[in-house]
Structures are given as structure tokens and as C-alpha cells.
Design a protein around this motif. Structure first.
Motif, PDB file in Angstrom:
ATOM      1  N   TRP A  85       4.207   1.211   2.877  1.00 42.73           N
ATOM      2  CA  TRP A  85       2.904   0.671   2.454  1.00 42.73           C
ATOM      3  C   TRP A  85       2.808   0.519   0.949  1.00 42.73           C
ATOM      4  O   TRP A  85       1.983  -0.227   0.450  1.00 42.73           O
ATOM      5  CB  TRP A  85       1.775   1.581   2.957  1.00 42.73           C
ATOM      6  CG  TRP A  85       1.854   1.819   4.427  1.00 42.73           C
ATOM      7  CD1 TRP A  85       2.213   2.960   5.069  1.00 42.73           C
ATOM      8  CD2 TRP A  85       1.637   0.844   5.457  1.00 42.73           C
ATOM      9  NE1 TRP A  85       2.211   2.783   6.425  1.00 42.73           N
ATOM     10  CE2 TRP A  85       1.854   1.492   6.696  1.00 42.73           C
ATOM     11  CE3 TRP A  85       1.272  -0.512   5.455  1.00 42.73           C
ATOM     12  CZ2 TRP A  85       1.723   0.835   7.918  1.00 42.73           C
ATOM     13  CZ3 TRP A  85       1.136  -1.153   6.671  1.00 42.73           C
ATOM     14  CH2 TRP A  85       1.362  -0.491   7.889  1.00 42.73           C
ATOM     15  N   PHE A 117      -9.423   7.486   1.734  1.00 38.19           N
ATOM     16  CA  PHE A 117      -8.787   8.049   0.556  1.00 38.19           C
ATOM     17  C   PHE A 117      -7.987   9.301   0.918  1.00 38.19           C
ATOM     18  O   PHE A 117      -6.893   9.534   0.399  1.00 38.19           O
ATOM     19  CB  PHE A 117      -9.824   8.399  -0.512  1.00 38.19           C
ATOM     20  CG  PHE A 117      -9.198   8.995  -1.730  1.00 38.19           C
ATOM     21  CD1 PHE A 117      -8.577   8.183  -2.665  1.00 38.19           C
ATOM     22  CD2 PHE A 117      -9.172  10.362  -1.920  1.00 38.19           C
ATOM     23  CE1 PHE A 117      -7.956   8.733  -3.773  1.00 38.19           C
ATOM     24  CE2 PHE A 117      -8.546  10.923  -3.027  1.00 38.19           C
ATOM     25  CZ  PHE A 117      -7.941  10.099  -3.951  1.00 38.19           C
ATOM     26  N   LEU A 144      -2.363   5.807  10.356  1.00 40.21           N
ATOM     27  CA  LEU A 144      -3.134   5.549   9.136  1.00 40.21           C
ATOM     28  C   LEU A 144      -4.629   5.836   9.311  1.00 40.21           C
ATOM     29  O   LEU A 144      -5.348   5.986   8.330  1.00 40.21           O
ATOM     30  CB  LEU A 144      -2.951   4.100   8.685  1.00 40.21           C
ATOM     31  CG  LEU A 144      -1.547   3.729   8.188  1.00 40.21           C
ATOM     32  CD1 LEU A 144      -1.528   2.293   7.691  1.00 40.21           C
ATOM     33  CD2 LEU A 144      -1.069   4.666   7.087  1.00 40.21           C
ATOM     34  N   PHE A 185      -9.483  -0.638   4.796  1.00 39.85           N
ATOM     35  CA  PHE A 185      -8.423   0.218   4.257  1.00 39.85           C
ATOM     36  C   PHE A 185      -8.463   1.582   4.947  1.00 39.85           C
ATOM     37  O   PHE A 185      -9.520   2.037   5.370  1.00 39.85           O
ATOM     38  CB  PHE A 185      -8.626   0.451   2.750  1.00 39.85           C
ATOM     39  CG  PHE A 185      -8.461  -0.763   1.891  1.00 39.85           C
ATOM     40  CD1 PHE A 185      -8.032  -1.980   2.420  1.00 39.85           C
ATOM     41  CD2 PHE A 185      -8.733  -0.699   0.531  1.00 39.85           C
ATOM     42  CE1 PHE A 185      -7.883  -3.098   1.618  1.00 39.85           C
ATOM     43  CE2 PHE A 185      -8.589  -1.812  -0.284  1.00 39.85           C
ATOM     44  CZ  PHE A 185      -8.166  -3.003   0.262  1.00 39.85           C
ATOM     45  N   ARG A 198      -6.433   9.970   3.689  1.00 36.43           N
ATOM     46  CA  ARG A 198      -5.150   9.587   4.291  1.00 36.43           C
ATOM     47  C   ARG A 198      -4.199   9.066   3.220  1.00 36.43           C
ATOM     48  O   ARG A 198      -2.997   9.335   3.240  1.00 36.43           O
ATOM     49  CB  ARG A 198      -5.386   8.515   5.372  1.00 36.43           C
ATOM     50  CG  ARG A 198      -4.123   8.087   6.115  1.00 36.43           C
ATOM     51  CD  ARG A 198      -3.584   9.222   6.973  1.00 36.43           C
ATOM     52  NE  ARG A 198      -2.223   8.959   7.464  1.00 36.43           N
ATOM     53  CZ  ARG A 198      -1.107   9.413   6.896  1.00 36.43           C
ATOM     54  NH1 ARG A 198      -1.178  10.156   5.797  1.00 36.43           N
ATOM     55  NH2 ARG A 198       0.075   9.140   7.405  1.00 36.43           N
ATOM     56  N   THR A 199      -4.754   8.310   2.275  1.00 42.45           N
ATOM     57  CA  THR A 199      -3.932   7.729   1.219  1.00 42.45           C
ATOM     58  C   THR A 199      -3.320   8.816   0.345  1.00 42.45           C
ATOM     59  O   THR A 199      -2.131   8.773   0.011  1.00 42.45           O
ATOM     60  CB  THR A 199      -4.785   6.779   0.363  1.00 42.45           C
ATOM     61  OG1 THR A 199      -5.478   5.884   1.234  1.00 42.45           O
ATOM     62  CG2 THR A 199      -3.927   5.982  -0.604  1.00 42.45           C
ATOM     63  N   MET A 206      -6.283   1.951  -4.795  1.00 42.91           N
ATOM     64  CA  MET A 206      -6.467   1.720  -3.358  1.00 42.91           C
ATOM     65  C   MET A 206      -6.184   0.251  -3.019  1.00 42.91           C
ATOM     66  O   MET A 206      -5.548  -0.068  -2.026  1.00 42.91           O
ATOM     67  CB  MET A 206      -7.900   2.092  -2.936  1.00 42.91           C
ATOM     68  CG  MET A 206      -8.198   3.575  -2.896  1.00 42.91           C
ATOM     69  SD  MET A 206      -7.273   4.485  -1.623  1.00 42.91           S
ATOM     70  CE  MET A 206      -8.268   4.140  -0.169  1.00 42.91           C
ATOM     71  N   ILE A 255      -2.457  -0.538  -3.210  1.00 40.92           N
ATOM     72  CA  ILE A 255      -1.667  -0.032  -2.083  1.00 40.92           C
ATOM     73  C   ILE A 255      -1.944  -0.828  -0.812  1.00 40.92           C
ATOM     74  O   ILE A 255      -1.024  -1.241  -0.110  1.00 40.92           O
ATOM     75  CB  ILE A 255      -1.975   1.469  -1.832  1.00 40.92           C
ATOM     76  CG1 ILE A 255      -1.569   2.307  -3.044  1.00 40.92           C
ATOM     77  CG2 ILE A 255      -1.255   1.971  -0.575  1.00 40.92           C
ATOM     78  CD1 ILE A 255      -2.032   3.760  -2.997  1.00 40.92           C
ATOM     79  N   TRP A 256      -3.223  -1.084  -0.531  1.00 37.42           N
ATOM     80  CA  TRP A 256      -3.585  -1.562   0.806  1.00 37.42           C
ATOM     81  C   TRP A 256      -3.930  -3.043   0.919  1.00 37.42           C
ATOM     82  O   TRP A 256      -3.828  -3.608   2.006  1.00 37.42           O
ATOM     83  CB  TRP A 256      -4.765  -0.750   1.354  1.00 37.42           C
ATOM     84  CG  TRP A 256      -4.499   0.717   1.481  1.00 37.42           C
ATOM     85  CD1 TRP A 256      -5.116   1.717   0.809  1.00 37.42           C
ATOM     86  CD2 TRP A 256      -3.530   1.351   2.324  1.00 37.42           C
ATOM     87  NE1 TRP A 256      -4.608   2.937   1.170  1.00 37.42           N
ATOM     88  CE2 TRP A 256      -3.617   2.737   2.114  1.00 37.42           C
ATOM     89  CE3 TRP A 256      -2.575   0.872   3.245  1.00 37.42           C
ATOM     90  CZ2 TRP A 256      -2.826   3.665   2.778  1.00 37.42           C
ATOM     91  CZ3 TRP A 256      -1.778   1.788   3.913  1.00 37.42           C
ATOM     92  CH2 TRP A 256      -1.905   3.162   3.673  1.00 37.42           C
ATOM     93  N   LEU A 292      -0.580  10.518   2.137  1.00 38.40           N
ATOM     94  CA  LEU A 292       0.603   9.650   2.153  1.00 38.40           C
ATOM     95  C   LEU A 292       1.350   9.731   0.822  1.00 38.40           C
ATOM     96  O   LEU A 292       2.575   9.828   0.780  1.00 38.40           O
ATOM     97  CB  LEU A 292       0.152   8.208   2.424  1.00 38.40           C
ATOM     98  CG  LEU A 292       1.222   7.207   2.831  1.00 38.40           C
ATOM     99  CD1 LEU A 292       1.697   7.480   4.255  1.00 38.40           C
ATOM    100  CD2 LEU A 292       0.680   5.781   2.733  1.00 38.40           C
ATOM    101  N   MET A 293       0.584   9.737  -0.274  1.00 40.28           N
ATOM    102  CA  MET A 293       1.211   9.806  -1.591  1.00 40.28           C
ATOM    103  C   MET A 293       1.937  11.129  -1.782  1.00 40.28           C
ATOM    104  O   MET A 293       2.988  11.197  -2.392  1.00 40.28           O
ATOM    105  CB  MET A 293       0.149   9.626  -2.686  1.00 40.28           C
ATOM    106  CG  MET A 293      -0.393   8.213  -2.767  1.00 40.28           C
ATOM    107  SD  MET A 293      -1.390   7.900  -4.237  1.00 40.28           S
ATOM    108  CE  MET A 293      -2.963   8.525  -3.761  1.00 40.28           C
TER     109      MET A 293
END
Lengths: 123, 815
Positions: free
Chosen positions: B668, B653, B224, B650, B655-656, B632, B635-636, B659-660
């Protein structure tokens, strides 16, 4: 009325070189020298000082296009009203001047009485 | 009776005068303050046109100062001593309170001025070793005769100004707070630099990352919080050759990351973490001759800092037989920091290197006289800090120094910043002896690329991306500073202070810092993103500012042909929201319209129609920014915000989003606080609905009252908290976080400059404020409107004191 003019002139000169509260000494001195009554003494001191403070503040205000008056007014009174700040300036100075004038009159009364007594005793 | 009246009225008068002549807590001395003879009235200024002659003691020859229509001083001195003397004198004349206040803050002396409400701030700065660091830097600056002389001359100039000041002419802040300026010292110049280091290189996620490692283990943490993002466009273009033989990289102790740390108990905290401000960053770029209309390079720079008044920067032109430079200086430091001369132009953005690490200290006993390192007990140095507090007795504080650095907070103490661990010593680059002033002294006089390289070698901290262009048609950029030689990820987590293998192992040689000159793409740029791609042999940091600004700048520069100063100015004002452009296709494709009500569908419609630009009048950025933040959190927060018990952060962004896009079934996305198993589309719908609710509650039904400018509402605040009357509030401007025009609520471009090199340089610039630090001056905030509109003023680059230019207002002769 001569008192108001004297207070204005001498306090102006004093404040140019001495601390701001030198105005109190001037108002005190002039009213000690000559004032017909307590109310008048206060008025002379108040008016003489207020005149100088308001006139000088106004002069600065006009000469600098009021660039700072509004800002200071909102800092101190949370209102962007330039007239209020000039007025408060005048009243504050006037208050100190008035009280000083009043004190001058009262102190004169004591010392004046003593002098009168002394004159009486001598005669 | 007569006596009573006389006594009472006289006493009353004295009492009134006394009461009006002193300050009462935060209330200023009103008699002095309102007196037109000595009070604030005396600070009201008007525009002066008349020439002036000033007698000063300390110059060797007369100095001519030309003041232009923006009140910028152009100093013509006959030698360098007089030049820096005049710079000190003029800067103090316009910015005395600001320069003293900032250095007081750095030295941990704010309590002296405002009382014990600043005590914890002062204690923090002292425990971080700001004063100690300034002393080290001062040694460095004084060891070199050139910088020592400049420093002494500048100091003498500041003191020449202070020396002739009467209380009636003290800057207004002194009158409001009831204190007087003290003599300037060379140490204060060093303190100012430490203040910049604290702002730009004083952030640390070490504690938060360690907590995450403890909670989720090494695999999840690496997954992450990766060491290189998915989307990136590093400062040094990939493919650039590293033309040096790297030093051997120190090896990590086998148990470096975990075992030593698990044993250390997790400290508890009462306040949310205060980390490096991610909104503080900057842009710079330069286009080479093949891309410019004139055939000469053009350079642009806009450093983003907390927008404040008086302006952070002070424009000045410095001319002596050795130099003719124009640019932005820092009030309190000699030389120009960002600027140009006849031959070259340069600018800076922050690198964001990992130069602040924390080492767990094991003391022998509670006396803290010895600590364990390298299998032996070593002596602790004590530094006694005496903090003077207005209206209260002095506070005596002991700071314990190990060879790593100062113990910022003793174990069990309640820290001022929750991101600072207790029981740890700080190893910080700002404690190294250094002479950054030499770097700027040389840059001010640089004629070509070789001079630029020579100058950069002197620079230590806070590390900057130095961009460069000259009229020999070279352009270059170098992420530059003194970087510790580390193993990969050393300092990503807290470190064991007993093991010498975890110490810093010297530094990357200055000539091996990343650099690129005249890359084939025809331009160089930086926006605080990764310095290099992973091929650079050394570790600088595992995270940098998000990629968006950098990539957007590079996209536009790559497409640019026949660039002019105006094309670069327009790029500084670019409001394209690359984050929205990259994320919205993913987010919108998974957002089910069925879950939305009528009003929410209207909001969605606005978002879909939005052209992805953060202009002040747009509604889209308001929706996207709020949705992004809520998403954000959705999710976190359930896993990474456990409140005070274990401060964490967190994932980014970037990485998020990855991931999405690639792993939308990841665990997560489930909210572990509910019994149901949520999936990404659930979170998207929920966060979108609550975004609509929040915004409708705040602004009413979606429409022009959701406009981005007023919603974001940019403030430029006076340095003293709460003095709104000296601030400029609620500016209606576009831009935003991760936008090239990085104007946020409280941060933004603190100086914008564009310089076209050529036979003669042609330069433009503006900052949000003005030359004067006096709120009673017409030059206090006169350039905010120009800045707000994204325009620039031409910078008047004079050749001699005799130059007749219509913008020359008046002359001051110092003799």
C-alpha cells in the motif's frame, strides 16, 4: 413647519397600531391639506417621517446599547457602521414620506382646481 | 399636466410602498425590515430587571418563573401540566424560530421558507422517512398518558406564546425570510428527535465498504478494515462480567457478503461521499467516591456537535411537586436532556451503533407495486410527499415503502448524499415506534441507580452512552438504545433485500445492553469509542470513533486522586494530542532529514520540540495535523480514491499506524500511479515536504503565525447558511479532532457540565452562545467568552420560588 410636526405626530400614532406604510397616508393627507409647493411638500413629508424614524431608531439604539445595530448593519451593508444603518433607516422612511407628501400636494392641485372651478361656475 | 403629475407621483408612491413591502427572492421586505415600529429595531433587547405578570390561557394554577443573571428560567409550577406548559412557553419565548426551523428541516419543509435551493435536502429527508419515523414515535409518545399529557401541555405553552405574538415581535429570521410562525404540534417534538437521530445515527459506510469489497476482495477488506482496532480502551472496562444469558445469534446466510451484491451494478456518483461526521462525538465521565475529594461522585459531560447559534441547548430548571431538575434541554422537546436533580446526575455521548442498513430491492416491474422477498411478490406501500416551494408550484414526490423501510433513491437517481446507494431501501432504527420522552421523564425524577435503569429501558434512538452518578455513591455507564440483533458484521456491507435471512432479527433485550456499575477502577467514562471489548456476545458495530479521546480520559482519570469539580473541568479542557504522541515516534524515526531543505528542517525542528499539546498558541499541532492529512492521502488515495466512479473510503488512522509499525514493506505504500516503487520513507518525506510548502504558502515562514488557534479558526455559525453577521467567526481556541477538548473548525463542545453530588448538588456549566436565540439580545452570545476560556458558570439550583439569591434577577408570574 406645522406640517412637519403634524406629519411626525400623526404618523407616529398611526404606526403604533397600523402597518408601517400608514405613514404614507398621513404624509399624503397633511400635504393635501396644506402645502405651499411641490418642493416644500416633499420636504415636509421627508422631514416629518425621517424625524420619527431616526428618533425612534436612535432611542432603541441607545436604550439597548446598540447591541443589534452593528450586527444588522454588517448583515445588510457588510459594514459594522451603526450610523449608516440609522441614516439609511431615516432616508428610506423619509423617501416614502416625501413622495407621499408630494403626491398629496399634486392631488390637491387637481381637486383644488376642480373646487375652484366649481366655485367659479356657481358664482 | 396637473393630472399627469398627480397620477405619476401617486403611482410612484404606491409602487415604492409595494416594492418595500414584499421580499424579492433572497432580499427581504425593506420597508417592514427597517421600520423602527415593526422592523428589526423591535428585536433589539435590553436587560430587564423588573418583575412581570403575564396572563396566559392554559395553566391550571399560577406559575412562578425566576430569571437568573444568565437569563436562565427556573420554573416553579404546582403541577406537571403547568410545568411543561411553562417550559414550552419560555422556550418559545427565547427560541421560537430555531425550534420551528429545525423541525421544518427534519420534515423536509425548508423549501417552503427559502425556495427551491433546499429542494434536494427536503427530498432527501422525506425519502429517508423522517416524517414517517416521527409519526411512529408520536404514536409511541401518545400511547403513554404521562408523556402524552406532557407533550400536550408543552405544545399548548408554545402556542400560548405564538398566539400573543404580533408581526413586530416575530424573531428576526421570520422578518428576513418573510414568513410567519405556524402553530406548534406534538409531531414537531417527534421531528426534533428524528433530527437528532439523523445527525447522530444517520451515517452509513455500507456502500463505500461494499465498493471496497468489490474492488479488493474479502481478505484485503478484512485486513484493512478490521472489526476491532489495535489501540482501544472500550467504554465497559475489559473483564466486566456479562450477567445474562444471551439470545442465540442469527446466522449469516452463506453467501451474505458477496454473491448477491456482485450482481448488483455499481452506481455512479457525481459528488464526494458525505458520511457520518467523525468530528461529532462527545465525552462523559464520572468519578466514584474513592476518587473524589468530597467522598461523593462527580460527573462531567460535554456533547460535541456542530457549533451553531442560536445555541443548540437551552438551560432550564423545572420544579413541580414531582420533580426538581436542572440542565440542558433541547428547544422543542419537554424535559431536561442532560442534567441533575437533588439525588442524581446524568449525561450522554453518542454510541454510533450500526442502526442504518441498506437492502437491495428487486421490483416486479417499473410500476414498483410489488417487490420480491422470501420467494414471493409483496406489496409496496406508497407515501405521497407534497413539498411546498416558496415562489414555485408544489413538488409531488412518491416514496416507496417496503417492510425494510423506504426506498431512499430509485435506481439510476442522483442521490443527495453520495454515501446513500440508489435502488436500496433503508432499514433504520429511527422508523421504530418509540417513546424516548419517557426515558427523560423518568431520568428527571430519578433518585437512584434502579430508577436510572428503569428509565433507560424506554430509550430507542439515537443510542447514547448514558452516564450516571448519585448521592448514594453509585456511578454507572451504559451504551444504551435499541440495538438490532444481528450476525457479526451484518450491515457492514449492503444487504440483499430479497432474502429474509438478511433481515434484522429482532432486538437485543434492553436489560442485556452493556452496562457497568461501580467498576473497581473507580470511574466510568465514554468518548464514543467501542462500547465493549470483543467478549460482548452481540454485534453493535464494526467501527466506532477513534480511541484517542477515550484513552486519554481514562489515563488521566486513573491517575486522579481527590478529584474536585475543577479537576474535571480541567480534564474537559485537556489538549494533549495522543495521536501525535503515539504516531510521531514512528513517523519521525523514518523521516530522513537529508531529504529536507533548510526551511523544511526548521519546520521539523518545531515539530520535534512540540510538547504534543494542541494549545491555541502552539505551532506543532498545525504541522502535525496537516502532515497527518497529507500522509494519509499519500498512502491511500492512489488505491482508495478513484473519484466518482466507485466511492470508497480510507482505512482508519489506527490501522494505518499499525501498518506503518508492523508492515512497513506493505504494497500500500507504493504509489501505483507512478512507475517507481515507493516505500514508506519516501511517502513520509514527500508528504512532509508538501506539508511545509502548503503551510509556508499560507502563513509565511514557520513561526508564531503558524499558531494552531488562528490556523484552525473555530466558527460558531448561525443556523441559516451565510448569515455571518449573526455568527461568531475565527475564535482563537485550542483543542481539535481526537483531542479531549474537541473544538474543531465547526464542531465542538456544545455544552459543558460538571456536577458534584452530595447533600446538595453543586453544578457548573456553559455553552458557546447564550440563553436567547435573538441576535438582538444581550444574551445571544454572552457566554462564548467564558466557554472559550474553558471556564464554567455555577448553575443556580434553587429549592423554592421564595429563595433569595443574589443572582436572582427578576420574577415572571404566569397566570
Amino acid at each position: 413647519m406645522i406640517q412637519i410636526i403634524l406629519i411626525a405626530i400623526f404618523s407616529l400614532l398611526a404606526q403604533l397600531i397600523l402597518p408601517w406604510w400608514s405613514l404614507a397616508v398621513v404624509a399624503f393627507g397633511v400635504c393635501f391639506w396644506r402645502s405651499p409647493g411641490a418642493g416644500r411638500a416633499f420636504f415636509y413629508g421627508f422631514a416629518g417621517i425621517m424625524l420619527v424614524w431616526v428618533a425612534y431608531a436612535l432611542l432603541i439604539h441607545v436604550r439597548t446599547d446598540g447591541v443589534f445595530t452593528g450586527r444588522m448593519s454588517s448583515l445588510l451593508f457588510k459594514t459594522n457602521n451603526e450610523a449608516i444603518l440609522i441614516l439609511v433607516t431615516g432616508i428610506l422612511g423619509g423617501l416614502v414620506g416625501g413622495l407621499s407628501g408630494l403626491s398629496g400636494f399634486f392631488v390637491r392641485q387637481i381637486t383644488g382646481t376642480q373646487m375652484a372651478n366649481r366655485t367659479l361656475r356657481r358664482s | 399636466m396637473r393630472y399627469t403629475k398627480a397620477i405619476i407621483s401617486t403611482l410612484l408612491t404606491c409602487l415604492l410602498v409595494w416594492a418595500l413591502n414584499r421580499s424579492w427572492g433572497g432580499i427581504p421586505a425593506f420597508g417592514q425590515l427597517l421600520s423602527p415600529f415593526v422592523g428589526f429595531w423591535q428585536n433589539a433587547e435590553t436587560i430587564i430587571d423588573a418583575d412581570e405578570e403575564v396572563t396566559v390561557h392554559g395553566t391550571k394554577s399560577p406559575v412562578t418563573v425566576i430569571i437568573d443573571d444568565q437569563a436562565v428560567p427556573h420554573v416553579f409550577a404546582q403541577n406537571d401540566h403547568d410545568l411543561y406548559f411553562a417550559q414550552g412557553y419560555l422556550t418559545a419565548r427565547d427560541r421560537l424560530w430555531q425550534m420551528e426551523f429545525q423541525t421544518h428541516a427534519a420534515a423536509g419543509r425548508v423549501s417552503e421558507i427559502v425556495g427551491d435551493r433546499a429542494l434536494e435536502l427536503d427530498r432527501f429527508n422525506r425519502h429517508l422517512g423522517m416524517g414517517y419515523g416521527a409519526e411512529q414515535t408520536l404514536k409511541g409518545m401518545q400511547a403513554d398518558p404521562t408523556t402524552r399529557d406532557a407533550l400536550d401541555a408543552y405544545t399548548a405553552g408554545v402556542n400560548a406564546w405564538i398566539g400573543q405574538l404580533t408581526p413586530a415581535h416575530y424573531p428576526i429570521e421570520y422578518k428576513l425570510l418573510g414568513y410567519a410562525p405556524e402553530p406548534w404540534t406534538p409531531l414537531k417534538c417527534a421531528l426534533l428527535l428524528k433530527q437528532m437521530s439523523s445527525t447522530l445515527a444517520g451515517g452509513a459506510d455500507d456502500l463505500l465498504m461494499t465498493n471496497i469489497l468489490r474492488r479488493y476482495g474479502a481478505t484485503v477488506t478484512a485486513n484493512l478494515f478490521p472489526d476491532y482496532p489495535t489501540r482501544e480502551d472500550p467504554i465497559i472496562p475489559p473483564g466486566t462480567k456479562w450477567e445474562f444469558k444471551p439470545l442465540p445469534i442469527p446466522s449469516a446466510p452463506k453467501d451474505s457478503a458477496l454473491s448477491g451484491l456482485i450482481a448488483l451494478s455499481a452506481p455512479g456518483f457525481g459528488t464526494p461521499p458525505n458520511r457520518a461526521n467523525p468530528e461529532i462525538g462527545s465525552n462523559n465521565w464520572a468519578v466514584g467516591p474513592q476518587k473524589s475529594a468530597t467522598g461523593y461522585p462527580i460527573l462531567a459531560n460535554d456533547p460535541h456537535l456542530t457549533l451553531s447559534l442560536p445555541s443548540i441547548w437551552y438551560q432550564i430548571q423545572l420544579v413541580s411537586p414531582t420533580v426538581n431538575v436542572y440542565g440542558a434541554s433541547l428547544p422543542g422537546a419537554p424535559n431536561v436532556i442532560i442534567g441533575f436533580n437533588k439525588d442524581v446526575a446524568w449525561g450522554v455521548t453518542n454510541v454510533g451503533a450500526d442502526v442504518l442498513d441498506f437492502y437491495a430491492i428487486r421490483f416486479q416491474d417499473d410500476s414498483r407495486r410489488k417487490y420480491w422477498h422470501d420467494n414471493q411478490w409483496k406489496a409496496v406501500n406508497r407515501r405521497i410527499e407534497t413539498i411546498r416551494v416558496k415562489g414555485k408550484p408544489d413538488v409531488i414526490d412518491t416514496v416507496y415503502y417496503t417492510h425494510h423501510g423506504p426506498l431512499v433513491y430509485e435506481a439510476g437517481a442522483k442521490p443527495f448524499r453520495a454515501s446513500i446507494p440508489t435502488g436500496y431501501a433503508a432499514r433504520w432504527i429511527a422508523h421504530e415506534p418509540s417513546n424516548e420522552m419517557r426515558c427523560f421523564y423518568y431520568l428527571n425524577r430519578a433518585k437512584n441507580f434502579a430508577d436510572y435503569r428503569k428509565a433507560l429501558a424506554y430509550y430507542v434512538a439515537p443510542a447514547q452512552n448514558f452516564i450516571f452518578a448519585d448521592n448514594k455513591k453509585d456511578i454507572a455507564i451504559s451504551p444504551n438504545g435499541r440495538f438490532p440483533l444481528k450476525w457479526k458484521d451484518q450491515g457492514k456491507f449492503l444487504l440483499d433485500g430479497t432474502n429474509p435471512a438478511t433481515d434484522w432479527h429482532g432486538f437485543i433485550p434492553a436489560d442485556q445492553n452493556p452496562i457497568v456499575k461501580n467498576p473497581p477502577r473507580g470511574f466510568v467514562s465514554s468518548a464514543n469509542q467501542f462500547s465493549t471489548d470483543p467478549t460482548y456476545p452481540y454485534y453493535i458495530n464494526w467501527q466506532f470513533a477513534p480511541y484517542e479521546r477515550g484513552r486519554r480520559i481514562n489515563q488521566r482519570l486513573a491517575a486522579m486522586q481527590r478529584a474536585t469539580t475543577d479537576s474535571l473541568r480541567q480534564l474537559q479542557n485537556d489538549t494533549y494530542n495522543l495521536r501525535a504522541a503515539d504516531a510521531l515516534p514512528t513517523l519521525l524515526s523514518m523521516l530522513s532529514e537529508k531529504s529536507l531543505n533548510q526551511e523544511q528542517r526548521k519546520v521539523l525542528q518545531s515539530l520535534r520540540q512540540w510538547k504534543r499539546n494542541n494549545d491555541a498558541g502552539e505551532v506543532g499541532p498545525t504541522i502535525f495535523t496537516e502532515w497527518n492529512a497529507q500522509l494519509m492521502k499519500a498512502i491511500w488515495a492512489d488505491e482508495f480514491d478513484t473519484g466518482d466512479t466507485l466511492p470508497m473510503r480510507f482505512p482508519s488512522f489506527d490501522r494505518t499506524l499499525t501498518l506503518m509499525q508492523r508492515d512497513s514493506g506493505a504494497r500500500w505504500f507504493d504509489n501505483v500511479k507512478t512507475p517507481a516503487r515507493e516505500h514508506l520513507p519516501d511517502l513520509l518525506a514527500q508528504s512532509f515536504q508538501s506539508t511545509c510548502d502548503t503551510l509556508i504558502k499560507k502563513h509565511g515562514p514557520v513561526g508564531s503565525n503558524w499558531a494552531w488557534g488562528p490556523h484552525k479558526s473555530t466558527d460558531i455559525r448561525h443556523l441559516l447558511p451565510g448569515v455571518d453577521a449573526f455568527s461568531v467567526l475565527d475564535l482563537d481556541v485550542g483543542g481539535g479532532n481526537v483531542i479531549v477538548n474537541a473544538t474543531n473548525e465547526r464542531t465542538g463542545p456544545s455544552w459543558r457540565m460538571v456536577v458534584a453530588l452530595g447533600e446538595q448538588p453543586k453544578a457548573f456549566g456553559v455553552y458557546p452562545g447564550g440563553q436567547s436565540g435573538n441576535p438582538g439580545s444581550p444574551y445571544y452570545q454572552n457566554t462564548i467568552e467564558t466557554w472559550k476560556k474553558g471556564q464554567l458558570n455555577e448553575l443556580l439550583y434553587l429549592q423554592s420560588a421564595q429563595d433569595k439569591h443574589p443572582r436572582v434577577k427578576r420574577r415572571i408570574l404566569l397566570k
